[in-house]
Scaffold this motif. Structure first.
Motif, PDB file in Angstrom:
ATOM      1  N   GLY A  18       0.823  -1.210   0.000  1.00  0.00           N
ATOM      2  CA  GLY A  18       0.000   0.000   0.000  1.00  0.00           C
ATOM      3  C   GLY A  18       0.856   1.258   0.000  1.00  0.00           C
ATOM      4  N   ASN A  19       1.900   1.255   0.809  1.00  0.00           N
ATOM      5  CA  ASN A  19       2.824   2.408   0.842  1.00  0.00           C
ATOM      6  C   ASN A  19       3.459   2.596  -0.540  1.00  0.00           C
ATOM      7  N   TYR A  20       3.820   1.484  -1.134  1.00  0.00           N
ATOM      8  CA  TYR A  20       4.535   1.537  -2.416  1.00  0.00           C
ATOM      9  C   TYR A  20       3.632   2.090  -3.514  1.00  0.00           C
ATOM     10  N   ALA A 134       3.077  20.780   9.730  1.00  0.00           N
ATOM     11  CA  ALA A 134       4.330  21.541   9.683  1.00  0.00           C
ATOM     12  C   ALA A 134       5.240  20.991   8.589  1.00  0.00           C
ATOM     13  N   ASP A 135       5.327  19.668   8.479  1.00  0.00           N
ATOM     14  CA  ASP A 135       6.152  19.046   7.425  1.00  0.00           C
ATOM     15  C   ASP A 135       5.804  19.639   6.063  1.00  0.00           C
ATOM     16  N   ILE A 136       4.519  19.728   5.832  1.00  0.00           N
ATOM     17  CA  ILE A 136       4.026  20.129   4.504  1.00  0.00           C
ATOM     18  C   ILE A 136       4.187  21.633   4.291  1.00  0.00           C
ATOM     19  N   VAL A 146      -0.197  11.080  -1.271  1.00  0.00           N
ATOM     20  CA  VAL A 146      -0.461  10.199  -0.129  1.00  0.00           C
ATOM     21  C   VAL A 146      -1.583   9.233  -0.494  1.00  0.00           C
ATOM     22  N   GLY A 147      -1.837   8.295   0.400  1.00  0.00           N
ATOM     23  CA  GLY A 147      -2.984   7.406   0.273  1.00  0.00           C
ATOM     24  C   GLY A 147      -4.218   8.058   0.884  1.00  0.00           C
ATOM     25  N   GLU A 148      -5.338   7.427   0.613  1.00  0.00           N
ATOM     26  CA  GLU A 148      -6.643   7.919   1.084  1.00  0.00           C
ATOM     27  C   GLU A 148      -6.664   8.167   2.600  1.00  0.00           C
TER      28      GLU A 148
HETATM   29  P1  TYM Z   1       2.422   6.072   6.625  1.00  0.00           P
HETATM   30  O1  TYM Z   1       3.848   5.916   6.992  1.00  0.00           O
HETATM   31  O2  TYM Z   1       1.399   5.348   7.441  1.00  0.00           O
HETATM   32  O3  TYM Z   1       2.198   5.616   5.129  1.00  0.00           O
HETATM   33  C1  TYM Z   1       3.030   6.085   4.078  1.00  0.00           C
HETATM   34  C2  TYM Z   1       2.205   6.379   2.848  1.00  0.00           C
HETATM   35  O4  TYM Z   1       1.532   5.201   2.386  1.00  0.00           O
HETATM   36  C3  TYM Z   1       0.151   5.465   2.214  1.00  0.00           C
HETATM   37  N1  TYM Z   1      -0.616   4.242   2.486  1.00  0.00           N
HETATM   38  C4  TYM Z   1      -1.433   3.640   1.605  1.00  0.00           C
HETATM   39  N2  TYM Z   1      -1.763   3.939   0.332  1.00  0.00           N
HETATM   40  C5  TYM Z   1      -2.622   3.104  -0.288  1.00  0.00           C
HETATM   41  N3  TYM Z   1      -3.136   1.996   0.270  1.00  0.00           N
HETATM   42  C6  TYM Z   1      -2.843   1.643   1.530  1.00  0.00           C
HETATM   43  N4  TYM Z   1      -3.349   0.550   2.077  1.00  0.00           N
HETATM   44  C7  TYM Z   1      -1.943   2.494   2.257  1.00  0.00           C
HETATM   45  N5  TYM Z   1      -1.426   2.444   3.514  1.00  0.00           N
HETATM   46  C8  TYM Z   1      -0.616   3.516   3.625  1.00  0.00           C
HETATM   47  C9  TYM Z   1      -0.142   6.554   3.230  1.00  0.00           C
HETATM   48  O5  TYM Z   1      -1.324   7.246   2.919  1.00  0.00           O
HETATM   49  C10 TYM Z   1       1.091   7.405   3.104  1.00  0.00           C
HETATM   50  O6  TYM Z   1       0.998   8.270   2.001  1.00  0.00           O
HETATM   51  N6  TYM Z   1       1.292  10.564   8.456  1.00  0.00           N
HETATM   52  C11 TYM Z   1       1.931   9.871   7.347  1.00  0.00           C
HETATM   53  C12 TYM Z   1       3.409  10.225   7.178  1.00  0.00           C
HETATM   54  C13 TYM Z   1       3.679  11.684   7.053  1.00  0.00           C
HETATM   55  C14 TYM Z   1       3.398  12.516   5.938  1.00  0.00           C
HETATM   56  C15 TYM Z   1       3.897  13.805   6.297  1.00  0.00           C
HETATM   57  C16 TYM Z   1       2.812  12.290   4.693  1.00  0.00           C
HETATM   58  C17 TYM Z   1       4.281  12.455   8.001  1.00  0.00           C
HETATM   59  N7  TYM Z   1       4.414  13.746   7.541  1.00  0.00           N
HETATM   60  C18 TYM Z   1       3.779  14.908   5.412  1.00  0.00           C
HETATM   61  C19 TYM Z   1       2.704  13.393   3.816  1.00  0.00           C
HETATM   62  C20 TYM Z   1       3.184  14.659   4.185  1.00  0.00           C
HETATM   63  C21 TYM Z   1       1.860   8.383   7.613  1.00  0.00           C
HETATM   64  O7  TYM Z   1       1.742   7.942   8.721  1.00  0.00           O
HETATM   65  O8  TYM Z   1       2.049   7.603   6.521  1.00  0.00           O
END
Ligand code: TYM
Length: 332
Positions: A18-20, A134-136, A146-148
């Protein structure tokens, strides 16, 4: 060009599928048209209990996985959030603009704190989305791939940017989420009505990219479907089959309709094998590349330091504008 920024948390030994698909692949694609910044959210990772050594290792692994996926560190600074002090500094200012009620309404916070138990949840988990904002905002990012599951956090980010601009003058770019519908929510292979997630109930439902290929092939082949026999796309009644069709479409570039025709009269087993093959064609070389990069530890560390320096140049400017705007006396 306009800016793009995104981070992933180093909270597991491997990124998952999902992340990928939801994030990394989009990061790579956006490099051609945007000024891109990609980071490891190591400060965010502190919101869950983690062994210090493990956090270090996972942070480096994250950077290696970004590069293995095709992030080009020449075009896109790759950095660790903790290396750029401005993230924590801006988070403080933004936290003073965030209502307690507003922060309490974040569904990820509610889910996560319910999971660990309200009395064990830490304050970092609560203020987590503010650090993400803040990151953004530090990078004046226009788009955030990002994901949903991050949509609500992006809403909060937009809200904080607008509130700040309204009160103190135009400092922040108001960002848009960049969520690709076909991959924004990749489902768990064992529980296809839930998103694939680090905290999913069954380890067999989640494809960890750095696992042994054999193990992942087995997971694809034992994906949960249904008691029917027809290969059709129907998210409501056939969530497992639909997730597999969607994955195959993403990996092969064939549309879901074409695939349904291709598989007419075939059995679920055929579909699972096809998904496993197509996915492993991408995942196996990705894993190989990551493992190679992990052997050059000092190079990875150098990559992060160089990335942080470039990131800081942008972040420091925004933070100075913010401090000025709110009336903090300039230190020099
Ligand atoms: P994180 O580490 O949980 O997940 C990383 C990215 O993967 C996406 N994602 C998915 N996409 C599709 N299907 C899935 N099942 C799935 N699971 C995860 C997440 O949406 C994410 O894009 N809070 C964020 C990290 C973060 C961030 C940021 C993102 C910190 N600062 C600033 C964007 C901008 C997080 O916990 O992602």
């Amino acid at each position: 060009p306009a800016r793009v920024l995104s981070l992933t948390q180093p909270t597991a030994d491997s990124l998952h599928l999902g992340n990928y698909l939801g994030a990394l692949r989009q990061w790579v694609a956006l490099q051609d048209d945007y000024e891109t910044f990609y980071g490891v959210a190591d400060l965010h990772a502190l919101t869950v209990e983690v062994e210090p050594q493990q956090l270090t290792e996972r942070t480096l692994r994250s950077a290696a996985q970004f590069v293995a996926a095709g992030v080009d560190p020449v075009r896109s600074p790759v950095f660790a959030q903790s290396h750029v002090g401005e993230h924590a500094q801006l988070a403080w200012v933004l936290s003073c603009l965030t209502g307690f009620g507003q922060a309490s309404r974040m569904t990820q916070f509610k889910d996560k704190s319910a999971r660990v138990g309200a009395d064990k949840a830490n304050v970092g988990l609560f203020t987590y989305p503010i650090l993400m904002a803040a990151d953004i905002l530090l990078y004046q990012a226009e788009r955030v791939p990002v994901g949903e599951d991050q949509r609500q956090h992006l809403e909060l980010t937009r809200d904080l940017a607008q509130r700040f601009n309204h009160r103190f003058g135009e400092v922040f770019t108001v960002p848009e989420p960049h969520i690709v519908s076909s991959v924004g929510k990749i489902m768990d292979l064992q529980d296809p009505t839930s998103k694939m997630s680090k905290t999913s109930s069954s380890p067999n439902g989640i494809i960890e990219l750095l696992d042994e290929p054999k193990a992942n092939i087995k997971k694809f082949r034992s994906a949960v479907t249904d008691s029917d026999t027809v290969i059709a796309y129907d998210e409501e009644n056939k969530p497992g089959v639909s997730n597999l069709l969607n994955l195959l479409s993403v990996f092969t570039g064939r549309s879901v309709e074409q695939l349904v025709t291709d598989f007419e009269g075939k059995m679920y087993g055929h579909l699972k094998v096809a998904v496993a093959d197509a996915a492993m064609e991408v995942i196996a070389p990705f894993r190989q590349r990551t493992l190679e990069l992990m052997e050059e530890r000092t190079e990875l560390e150098a990559l992060l330091l160089a990335g942080a320096e470039r990131a800081r140049a942008v972040a420091a400017k925004t933070l100075a504008d913010v401090y000025d705007a709110v009336g903090l006396v300039r230190p020099a």
